[in-house]
Design a protein around this motif. Structure first.
Motif, short mmCIF file in Angstrom:
data_model
loop_
_atom_site.label_atom_id
_atom_site.label_comp_id
_atom_site.label_asym_id
_atom_site.label_seq_id
_atom_site.Cartn_x
_atom_site.Cartn_y
_atom_site.Cartn_z
N GLY A 292 0.81 -1.21 0.00
CA GLY A 292 0.00 0.00 0.00
C GLY A 292 0.84 1.25 0.00
O GLY A 292 0.51 2.24 -0.65
N GLY A 293 1.97 1.22 0.73
CA GLY A 293 2.85 2.38 0.79
C GLY A 293 3.59 2.65 -0.49
O GLY A 293 4.08 3.76 -0.72
N MET A 294 3.68 1.63 -1.37
CA MET A 294 4.40 1.79 -2.63
C MET A 294 3.47 1.98 -3.83
O MET A 294 3.92 2.01 -4.96
CB MET A 294 5.27 0.54 -2.87
CG MET A 294 6.33 0.31 -1.80
SD MET A 294 7.51 1.67 -1.67
CE MET A 294 8.39 1.47 -3.23
N THR A 295 2.17 2.12 -3.55
CA THR A 295 1.18 2.21 -4.62
C THR A 295 1.48 3.33 -5.62
O THR A 295 1.33 3.16 -6.83
CB THR A 295 -0.22 2.42 -4.02
OG1 THR A 295 -0.53 1.34 -3.15
CG2 THR A 295 -1.28 2.50 -5.11
N ASP A 296 1.89 4.47 -5.09
CA ASP A 296 2.13 5.63 -5.97
C ASP A 296 3.47 5.56 -6.69
O ASP A 296 3.74 6.38 -7.58
CB ASP A 296 2.07 6.93 -5.15
CG ASP A 296 0.69 7.18 -4.59
OD1 ASP A 296 -0.27 6.57 -5.11
OD2 ASP A 296 0.56 7.99 -3.66
N CYS A 297 4.31 4.61 -6.31
CA CYS A 297 5.66 4.55 -6.88
C CYS A 297 5.84 3.45 -7.92
O CYS A 297 6.74 3.52 -8.76
CB CYS A 297 6.69 4.34 -5.77
SG CYS A 297 6.58 5.54 -4.43
N LEU A 298 4.99 2.42 -7.88
CA LEU A 298 5.17 1.26 -8.74
C LEU A 298 3.95 1.01 -9.61
O LEU A 298 2.85 1.42 -9.28
CB LEU A 298 5.46 0.01 -7.88
CG LEU A 298 6.66 0.08 -6.92
CD1 LEU A 298 6.73 -1.19 -6.09
CD2 LEU A 298 7.96 0.30 -7.68
N THR A 299 4.16 0.31 -10.70
CA THR A 299 3.04 -0.08 -11.57
C THR A 299 2.33 -1.27 -10.96
O THR A 299 2.81 -1.88 -9.99
CB THR A 299 3.56 -0.45 -12.96
OG1 THR A 299 4.42 -1.60 -12.84
CG2 THR A 299 4.36 0.70 -13.58
N GLY A 300 1.20 -1.63 -11.54
CA GLY A 300 0.46 -2.78 -11.04
C GLY A 300 1.27 -4.07 -11.07
O GLY A 300 1.25 -4.85 -10.12
N ALA A 301 1.98 -4.27 -12.18
CA ALA A 301 2.80 -5.49 -12.31
C ALA A 301 3.93 -5.50 -11.27
O ALA A 301 4.25 -6.54 -10.68
CB ALA A 301 3.38 -5.56 -13.71
N GLN A 302 4.53 -4.34 -11.05
CA GLN A 302 5.63 -4.25 -10.08
C GLN A 302 5.12 -4.47 -8.65
O GLN A 302 5.80 -5.09 -7.83
CB GLN A 302 6.29 -2.86 -10.19
CG GLN A 302 7.11 -2.68 -11.46
CD GLN A 302 7.60 -1.26 -11.63
OE1 GLN A 302 6.93 -0.30 -11.20
NE2 GLN A 302 8.76 -1.09 -12.25
N LEU A 303 3.89 -4.00 -8.37
CA LEU A 303 3.32 -4.21 -7.04
C LEU A 303 3.07 -5.69 -6.79
O LEU A 303 3.31 -6.20 -5.68
CB LEU A 303 2.02 -3.42 -6.89
CG LEU A 303 2.15 -1.89 -6.78
CD1 LEU A 303 0.78 -1.23 -6.86
CD2 LEU A 303 2.84 -1.51 -5.47
N GLU A 304 2.57 -6.40 -7.81
CA GLU A 304 2.35 -7.84 -7.66
C GLU A 304 3.66 -8.58 -7.47
O GLU A 304 3.75 -9.53 -6.69
CB GLU A 304 1.60 -8.38 -8.89
CG GLU A 304 0.14 -7.97 -8.95
CD GLU A 304 -0.62 -8.41 -7.71
OE1 GLU A 304 -0.44 -9.57 -7.26
OE2 GLU A 304 -1.36 -7.57 -7.15
#
Length: 329
Positions: free
Chosen positions: A11-23
Motif C-alpha cells: 500500500g505504501g508503494m502504490t504511488d511509486c510502482l506499476t500494477g505489475a511491479q506491485l504484484e
C-alpha cells in the motif's frame, strides 16, 4: 500478521510502482517472510512502547521548533488518542487506517469539518516527520486531501459595541485592556506576557513575544496610552506585569482571566460573543478597510504567511457593497 505487513508495504508503494511491479513486490515479500517468526510484532506492550518513544521524539522536535505548550499539548493528545484506538505499530499504519479513524471520530463526536481537518494536519505533520527521520518509507497521510470546510463570515466588534463595552467598565484596568487590545490587535497569549518595562509611552509602542518566541513591535493609540497611564498610576503593587488581577494579591493576569473578564463585560453591556481574538480581528479589519497595505497588517499581526492575514480582508461585506455602488451601479 504477515499478510497485514505485506499489505502495508504494498500500500505504501502504490504511488511509486506499476500494477505489475506491485504484484512482483507482493510475491517477493511472501517468499522472503516464509519461515520468519513475527510473533514479536504482535507484542502489544512493545508496540505501545515503540509508539510512545516516537511520539515523544516528535513532541521534542516541536518543542525545539518553538511551538507553544498549548499547541504541543493538543498535538500529543490528538496523536495519542489515535494510537490508542488503532493499536498498531506506527510503521504499519496505512492510509485507510487514518481515513477510517477520522470518519468514525466525526460520526461519534459530531465534530465539525474544521476539527477533522485540524486532526488531519496534525497527523500529516507527525507522519511527515517520521518520513523525514527515516522511520517510515512514506507518510500515509499524503493521499488524504484537505477537508473542505464552510467559509463562515467572522464577526467583528462595531464602533457602537466598542463604546458600550467602554461605558460598562468600572475598573481602569478593564478600560485600558480593552483599548490596548483594540488598537494593537495582540493575541491574548501575548497580552498576558507583557511587562510594564516593555511599554514605550513616548513612541506609543510595545515589544511582544509572539508565536515561535519571535519578538515584534506593536503600536497603540492615544486613547490606550491615556488609560494605561491612569491604570498604572493607580497601582501600588510591585508586579512587573502590565495587567494584573484585581484582588489583593495582584498576580499576573492569565489567559483565562482575560477571557472570563471580557465575557463578563460583554454580558453586562449586552454585547454578544466578546473574546480577545475578536479585538484582533476587528483591528485588522479596520486597518484593511482604511487602506493599510496587507503586508503591513501582516507585520502588525505577526503572521508567518500572508494567506492567514488575507482572511481578514474578507470580513466586512459592507466594503463589497460600497465598492459595487461606487464602480458598478
Amino acid at each position: 500478521m504477515k499478510d497485514k505487513i505485506i499489505d502495508a508495504v504494498v500500500g505504501g508503494m502504490t504511488d511509486c510502482l506499476t500494477g505489475a511491479q506491485l504484484e512482483r513486490l507482493r510475491s517477493v515479500l511472501k517468499i522472503t517472510l516464509q519461515g520468519v517468526d513475527l510473533s514479536c510484532v504482535c507484542d502489544k506492550e512493545r508496540v505501545n512502547h515503540d509508539n510512545e518513544v516516537l511520539l515523544t521524539s516528535f513532541i521534542s522536535a516541536k518543542n525545539i521548533e518553538g511551538c507553544s505548550s498549548k499547541t504541543i499539548g493538543y498535538y500529543r493528545m490528538t496523536i495519542q488518542k489515535f494510537l490508542n484506538k488503532i493499536e498498531k505499530d506506527l510503521r504499519m499504519i496505512c492510509t485507510d487506517d487514518i481515513r477510517s479513524y477520522l470518519t468514525a471520530y466525526q460520526q461519534e463526536n459530531g465534530s465539525s469539518m474544521v476539527t477533522i481537518d485540524n486532526m488531519r494536519r496534525i497527523f500529516s505533520s507527525f507522519f511527515s516527520w517520521l518520513e523525514d527521520e527515516d522511520y517510515i518509507v512514506k507518510s500515509p497521510v499524503r493521499r488524504i486531501h484537505k477537508v473542505r470546510t464552510e467559509k463562515l463570515v467572522k464577526e467583528t466588534i462595531s464602533d457602537e459595541h466598542l463604546e458600550m463595552l467602554r461605558d460598562t467598565c468600572e475598573e481602569m484596568r478593564d478600560l485600558a485592556m480593552i483599548d490596548f487590545l483594540a488598537s494593537t490587535g495582540v493575541r491574548v497569549g501575548e497580552l498576558v506576557k507583557i511587562n510594564r518595562a516593555d511599554i514605550d509611552f513616548q513612541e506609543r509602542q510595545c515589544v511582544v513575544l509572539g508565536k515561535g518566541n519571535k519578538e515584534r513591535t506593536v503600536y497603540f493609540n492615544a486613547r490606550a496610552k491615556v488609560h494605561l497611564l491612569r491604570y498604572l498610576a493607580e497601582r501600588d503593587d510591585g508586579n512587573a506585569a502590565l495587567f494584573v488581577g484585581l484582588n489583593g494579591e495582584h498576580g499576573r493576569l492569565s489567559i483565562g482571566g482575560v477571557e472570563a473578564r471580557l465575557r463578563w463585560l460583554g454580558q453586562r453591556a449586552s454585547v454578544c460573543r466578546i473574546h480577545p481574538h475578536k479585538f484582533r480581528r476587528t483591528m485588522a479589519t479596520v486597518a484593511i478597510d482604511k487602506g493599510m497595505p496587507i503586508e503591513q497588517v501582516q507585520r502588525l499581526l505577526g503572521h508567518k504567511k500572508i494567506d492567514t492575514t488575507l482572511h481578514y480582508a474578507m470580513v466586512n461585506q459592507n466594503n463589497v457593497k460600497n465598492a459595487h455602488r461606487k464602480y458598478i451601479s
